[in-house]
Motif scaffolding. Structure first.
Motif, PDB file in Angstrom:
ATOM      1  N   ILE A 107       0.841  -1.209   0.000  1.00 16.76           N
ATOM      2  CA  ILE A 107       0.000   0.000   0.000  1.00 16.76           C
ATOM      3  C   ILE A 107       0.867   1.247   0.000  1.00 16.76           C
ATOM      4  O   ILE A 107       0.621   2.218  -0.737  1.00 16.76           O
ATOM      5  CB  ILE A 107      -0.936  -0.005   1.220  1.00 16.76           C
ATOM      6  CG1 ILE A 107      -1.924  -1.176   1.133  1.00 16.76           C
ATOM      7  CG2 ILE A 107      -1.693   1.318   1.343  1.00 16.76           C
ATOM      8  CD1 ILE A 107      -2.749  -1.378   2.389  1.00 16.76           C
ATOM      9  N   PHE A 108       1.896   1.236   0.822  1.00 11.83           N
ATOM     10  CA  PHE A 108       2.816   2.369   0.937  1.00 11.83           C
ATOM     11  C   PHE A 108       3.504   2.657  -0.396  1.00 11.83           C
ATOM     12  O   PHE A 108       3.634   3.817  -0.815  1.00 11.83           O
ATOM     13  CB  PHE A 108       3.842   2.043   2.022  1.00 11.83           C
ATOM     14  CG  PHE A 108       4.842   3.119   2.287  1.00 11.83           C
ATOM     15  CD1 PHE A 108       4.503   4.248   3.007  1.00 11.83           C
ATOM     16  CD2 PHE A 108       6.158   2.993   1.841  1.00 11.83           C
ATOM     17  CE1 PHE A 108       5.433   5.242   3.271  1.00 11.83           C
ATOM     18  CE2 PHE A 108       7.102   3.970   2.095  1.00 11.83           C
ATOM     19  CZ  PHE A 108       6.745   5.105   2.811  1.00 11.83           C
ATOM     20  N   ALA A 109       3.944   1.610  -1.106  1.00 11.10           N
ATOM     21  CA  ALA A 109       4.648   1.787  -2.373  1.00 11.10           C
ATOM     22  C   ALA A 109       3.729   2.365  -3.452  1.00 11.10           C
ATOM     23  O   ALA A 109       4.107   3.296  -4.175  1.00 11.10           O
ATOM     24  CB  ALA A 109       5.228   0.448  -2.832  1.00 11.10           C
ATOM     25  N   VAL A 110       2.526   1.810  -3.557  1.00 10.48           N
ATOM     26  CA  VAL A 110       1.575   2.291  -4.576  1.00 10.48           C
ATOM     27  C   VAL A 110       1.196   3.743  -4.295  1.00 10.48           C
ATOM     28  O   VAL A 110       1.156   4.592  -5.211  1.00 10.48           O
ATOM     29  CB  VAL A 110       0.322   1.396  -4.606  1.00 10.48           C
ATOM     30  CG1 VAL A 110      -0.751   1.998  -5.499  1.00 10.48           C
ATOM     31  CG2 VAL A 110       0.688  -0.012  -5.088  1.00 10.48           C
ATOM     32  N   ALA A 126      -4.930  12.675  -0.779  1.00  9.56           N
ATOM     33  CA  ALA A 126      -5.466  11.309  -0.674  1.00  9.56           C
ATOM     34  C   ALA A 126      -4.342  10.281  -0.642  1.00  9.56           C
ATOM     35  O   ALA A 126      -4.389   9.315   0.132  1.00  9.56           O
ATOM     36  CB  ALA A 126      -6.407  11.033  -1.838  1.00  9.56           C
ATOM     37  N   MET A 127      -3.328  10.485  -1.457  1.00 12.70           N
ATOM     38  CA  MET A 127      -2.226   9.519  -1.493  1.00 12.70           C
ATOM     39  C   MET A 127      -1.337   9.636  -0.253  1.00 12.70           C
ATOM     40  O   MET A 127      -0.787   8.648   0.204  1.00 12.70           O
ATOM     41  CB  MET A 127      -1.396   9.716  -2.762  1.00 12.70           C
ATOM     42  CG  MET A 127      -2.121   9.292  -4.038  1.00 12.70           C
ATOM     43  SD  MET A 127      -2.690   7.540  -3.982  1.00 12.70           S
ATOM     44  CE  MET A 127      -4.426   7.742  -3.520  1.00 12.70           C
ATOM     45  N   ARG A 128      -1.192  10.832   0.275  1.00 13.55           N
ATOM     46  CA  ARG A 128      -0.477  10.966   1.546  1.00 13.55           C
ATOM     47  C   ARG A 128      -1.220  10.224   2.655  1.00 13.55           C
ATOM     48  O   ARG A 128      -0.610   9.590   3.516  1.00 13.55           O
ATOM     49  CB  ARG A 128      -0.330  12.447   1.915  1.00 13.55           C
ATOM     50  CG  ARG A 128       0.655  13.208   1.075  1.00 13.55           C
ATOM     51  CD  ARG A 128       2.081  12.917   1.448  1.00 13.55           C
ATOM     52  NE  ARG A 128       2.453  13.525   2.735  1.00 13.55           N
ATOM     53  CZ  ARG A 128       3.578  13.256   3.379  1.00 13.55           C
ATOM     54  NH1 ARG A 128       4.434  12.382   2.883  1.00 13.55           N
ATOM     55  NH2 ARG A 128       3.850  13.846   4.519  1.00 13.55           N
ATOM     56  N   PHE A 129      -2.532  10.296   2.623  1.00 14.96           N
ATOM     57  CA  PHE A 129      -3.347   9.566   3.603  1.00 14.96           C
ATOM     58  C   PHE A 129      -3.141   8.061   3.439  1.00 14.96           C
ATOM     59  O   PHE A 129      -2.970   7.331   4.425  1.00 14.96           O
ATOM     60  CB  PHE A 129      -4.821   9.925   3.405  1.00 14.96           C
ATOM     61  CG  PHE A 129      -5.717   9.415   4.502  1.00 14.96           C
ATOM     62  CD1 PHE A 129      -6.040  10.219   5.591  1.00 14.96           C
ATOM     63  CD2 PHE A 129      -6.238   8.136   4.454  1.00 14.96           C
ATOM     64  CE1 PHE A 129      -6.853   9.745   6.615  1.00 14.96           C
ATOM     65  CE2 PHE A 129      -7.059   7.641   5.463  1.00 14.96           C
ATOM     66  CZ  PHE A 129      -7.367   8.455   6.549  1.00 14.96           C
ATOM     67  N   ALA A 198      10.583   0.609  -0.626  1.00  9.07           N
ATOM     68  CA  ALA A 198       9.458  -0.324  -0.506  1.00  9.07           C
ATOM     69  C   ALA A 198       9.575  -1.465  -1.519  1.00  9.07           C
ATOM     70  O   ALA A 198       9.363  -2.633  -1.180  1.00  9.07           O
ATOM     71  CB  ALA A 198       8.142   0.417  -0.691  1.00  9.07           C
ATOM     72  N   VAL A 199       9.918  -1.138  -2.759  1.00 10.27           N
ATOM     73  CA  VAL A 199      10.023  -2.167  -3.804  1.00 10.27           C
ATOM     74  C   VAL A 199      11.144  -3.153  -3.468  1.00 10.27           C
ATOM     75  O   VAL A 199      10.975  -4.380  -3.580  1.00 10.27           O
ATOM     76  CB  VAL A 199      10.251  -1.508  -5.181  1.00 10.27           C
ATOM     77  CG1 VAL A 199      10.618  -2.553  -6.220  1.00 10.27           C
ATOM     78  CG2 VAL A 199       9.002  -0.754  -5.615  1.00 10.27           C
ATOM     79  N   LEU A 200      12.294  -2.641  -3.047  1.00  9.93           N
ATOM     80  CA  LEU A 200      13.409  -3.524  -2.709  1.00  9.93           C
ATOM     81  C   LEU A 200      13.074  -4.408  -1.502  1.00  9.93           C
ATOM     82  O   LEU A 200      13.385  -5.608  -1.492  1.00  9.93           O
ATOM     83  CB  LEU A 200      14.657  -2.697  -2.414  1.00  9.93           C
ATOM     84  CG  LEU A 200      15.340  -2.044  -3.625  1.00  9.93           C
ATOM     85  CD1 LEU A 200      16.472  -1.127  -3.174  1.00  9.93           C
ATOM     86  CD2 LEU A 200      15.871  -3.113  -4.575  1.00  9.93           C
ATOM     87  N   ALA A 201      12.446  -3.826  -0.494  1.00 12.90           N
ATOM     88  CA  ALA A 201      12.083  -4.609   0.690  1.00 12.90           C
ATOM     89  C   ALA A 201      11.073  -5.692   0.352  1.00 12.90           C
ATOM     90  O   ALA A 201      11.168  -6.827   0.843  1.00 12.90           O
ATOM     91  CB  ALA A 201      11.535  -3.681   1.775  1.00 12.90           C
ATOM     92  N   LEU A 202      10.098  -5.381  -0.512  1.00 11.47           N
ATOM     93  CA  LEU A 202       9.120  -6.388  -0.921  1.00 11.47           C
ATOM     94  C   LEU A 202       9.796  -7.530  -1.674  1.00 11.47           C
ATOM     95  O   LEU A 202       9.440  -8.703  -1.501  1.00 11.47           O
ATOM     96  CB  LEU A 202       8.041  -5.743  -1.798  1.00 11.47           C
ATOM     97  CG  LEU A 202       7.022  -4.857  -1.071  1.00 11.47           C
ATOM     98  CD1 LEU A 202       6.171  -4.095  -2.080  1.00 11.47           C
ATOM     99  CD2 LEU A 202       6.134  -5.699  -0.156  1.00 11.47           C
TER     100      LEU A 202
END
Length: 490
Positions: A107-110, A126-129, A198-202
């Motif tokens: 969710i954080f990455a998107v 909205a995206m910051r939320f 986020a992408v690398l951690a996933l």
């Protein structure tokens, strides 16, 4: 000075050879790499809180929005993050740390990607939320995963002593990097950092992270939806009122109404928690003396970071006429001191115990705040401000490290997510509650500079009082331990 038996958490670490990162040395074959990935993610979650602070004027000019709109952009991440952390901890305990870590991070990455591409302020807010909601799932889950990586109590405490300083480092790096990026390229590029992390951690999660904590699956708590709603709304609404107090008087409806509603909701939450079977925040969890000391220390340390990053930026730019880039450079010594002390904090906590490390950090931090309180219109940066900007982060690192250990020690495996949620909530409420309170102190003075001095002075006094209270707790534990030893000998 050796620590007392009552202050023993990590005071006698095993020799350096036994703490090597050999496979299985800390309970998980890739413990060191897993800790690094989790730590970078944790720092990035806090980094994302502050990355928007410096470029707010540029965002306002691009979208043509008023100061009230800028406040909404600032609060859009922090409100769901702080409000949902307790529920995020419950989800991690119920469904597993790794599963919720992946969910929250996705969710954080998107949301971070969409925020970078936002064509208008409505989508940016909205995206910051959404970023904040994803972070609220990720942070407590990361701590639950960390507990699975280091299942042995001593190893976990050593890891937490280092973990404690990562969040404050992320906060300061957010200020530094956003200032540089805003000066050289578009503010939108700031979101590349959380996206890449986020992408690398996933990509690394499945190979590096264990699936769960041994024994935790036997006790899966209920969700407590009523408590979750009351806690989330109470913290979020009350925090919004405190944030709004920065631009409006406390008596205005925009401040007083959210504060009153937030207090009422949190009061209802406490009542509900006493009556439900699977309480979101079990009665007594926070009241345990050492855990309470750790959480309060975490709140104070986070308040100190929020105060210095906010006030120093205003002071240097508005009162001294420094540029954005020069102001960013002023935080370099602060950041370097944080990095250096964080590397030494774990051995200090291990040698003296977390309570004594926290007390020492509060005293050193108070000295740094006292120096900053001496800043006037013509004060020398090198002779007054620079020493304060070195002493304060040294103290903060010790407080964060000791507090992190105290906040999470002796927590059952099935409450690892809860411990992460509570600790991160204290960390998030620090800049909100602490900064609002200290700025209220500053507002009592007609002269802006004098107001800044009073705010730093009040923070210094709070640190010293907290150090005295923690010292009394150490003495009580020492006396209790001595009585137990005497009884056993007789």
């Amino acid at each position: 000075m050796p620590s007392s038996p009552g202050d023993r958490v990590t005071e006698q670490p095993p020799p350096a050879r036994s703490r090597s990162r050999e496979p299985g040395a800390d309970g998980w074959p890739r413990a060191g790499v897993a800790f690094t990935v989790l730590g970078v993610v944790q720092a990035t979650l806090i980094f994302t809180v502050t990355l928007i602070a410096v470029p707010l004027p540029a965002i306002g000019r691009e979208f043509g929005i008023e100061p009230s709109g800028l406040l909404l952009i600032t609060a859009a991440y922090g409100l769901p993050y702080s409000g949902l952390l307790l529920f995020g901890g419950r989800l991690a305990d119920r469904y597993g740390g790794r599963r919720m870590f992946v969910t929250g991070l996705a969710i954080f990455a998107v949301a971070s990607t969409a925020a970078a591409l936002a064509p208008d302020v409505a989508l940016l807010v909205a995206m910051r939320f959404a970023q904040g909601a994803g972070a609220a799932l990720t942070a407590p889950a990361a701590l639950a995963v960390l507990r699975a990586v280091f299942p042995a109590p001593a190893a976990f405490d050593r890891a937490m002593a280092t973990w404690g300083g990562l969040s404050v480092l992320g906060s300061v790096l957010g200020t530094l990097i956003s200032g540089v990026i805003t000066s050289w390229v578009s503010w939108r590029w700031m979101f590349a950092v959380p996206v890449l992390v986020a992408v690398l951690a996933l990509a690394l999660t499945r190979s590096l992270m264990p699936g769960g904590i041994p024994g935790s699956s036997r006790e899966r708590p209920g969700l407590d939806p009523v408590g979750a709603v009351l806690a989330t709304l109470g913290i979020s609404v009350g925090s919004y009122g405190l944030i709004a107090s920065g631009d409006r008087p406390w008596t205005s409806a925009a401040v007083s109404v959210p504060l009153v509603v937030g207090v009422v909701l949190l009061g209802a939450f406490l009542v509900v928690e006493r009556r439900v079977q699977h309480a979101l925040l079990p009665p007594g969890f926070v009241r345990e003396p050492r855990r309470f000391a750790g959480l309060f220390g975490m709140l104070l340390a986070a308040s100190g970071v929020g105060l210095v990053t906010f006030l120093l930026s205003l002071y240097l730019q508005q009162q001294r006429g420094w540029s954005t880039l020069a102001t960013t450079g002023a935080f370099v010594p602060f950041t370097l001191a944080l990095i250096a002390t964080n590397r030494a904090a774990a051995p200090v906590v291990g040698r003296f115990g977390p309570l004594r490390a926290m007390v020492g950090g509060l005293v050193v931090g108070a000295a740094g705040l006292a120096l900053l309180a001496g800043a006037g219109r013509d004060t020398s940066f090198a002779l007054v401000l620079l020493p304060g900007l070195v002493l304060l982060p040294v103290g903060l690192s010790l407080v964060f490290s000791g507090s992190a250990v105290l906040s999470t020690s002796d927590v059952p495996a099935h409450q690892a997510g809860l411990a992460g949620g509570v600790m991160n909530t204290a960390m998030e409420l620090g800049p909100t509650v602490g900064l609002a309170t200290l700025m209220a102190v500053a507002a009592t003075q007609a002269d802006v500079i004098v107001g800044y001095q009073w705010a730093y002075g009040a923070a210094c006094a709070a640190y010293l009082l907290a150090a005295l209270a923690a010292t009394a707790l150490i003495r009580r534990h020492t006396a209790t331990a001595g009585g137990v030893d005497a009884a056993s000998e007789s």
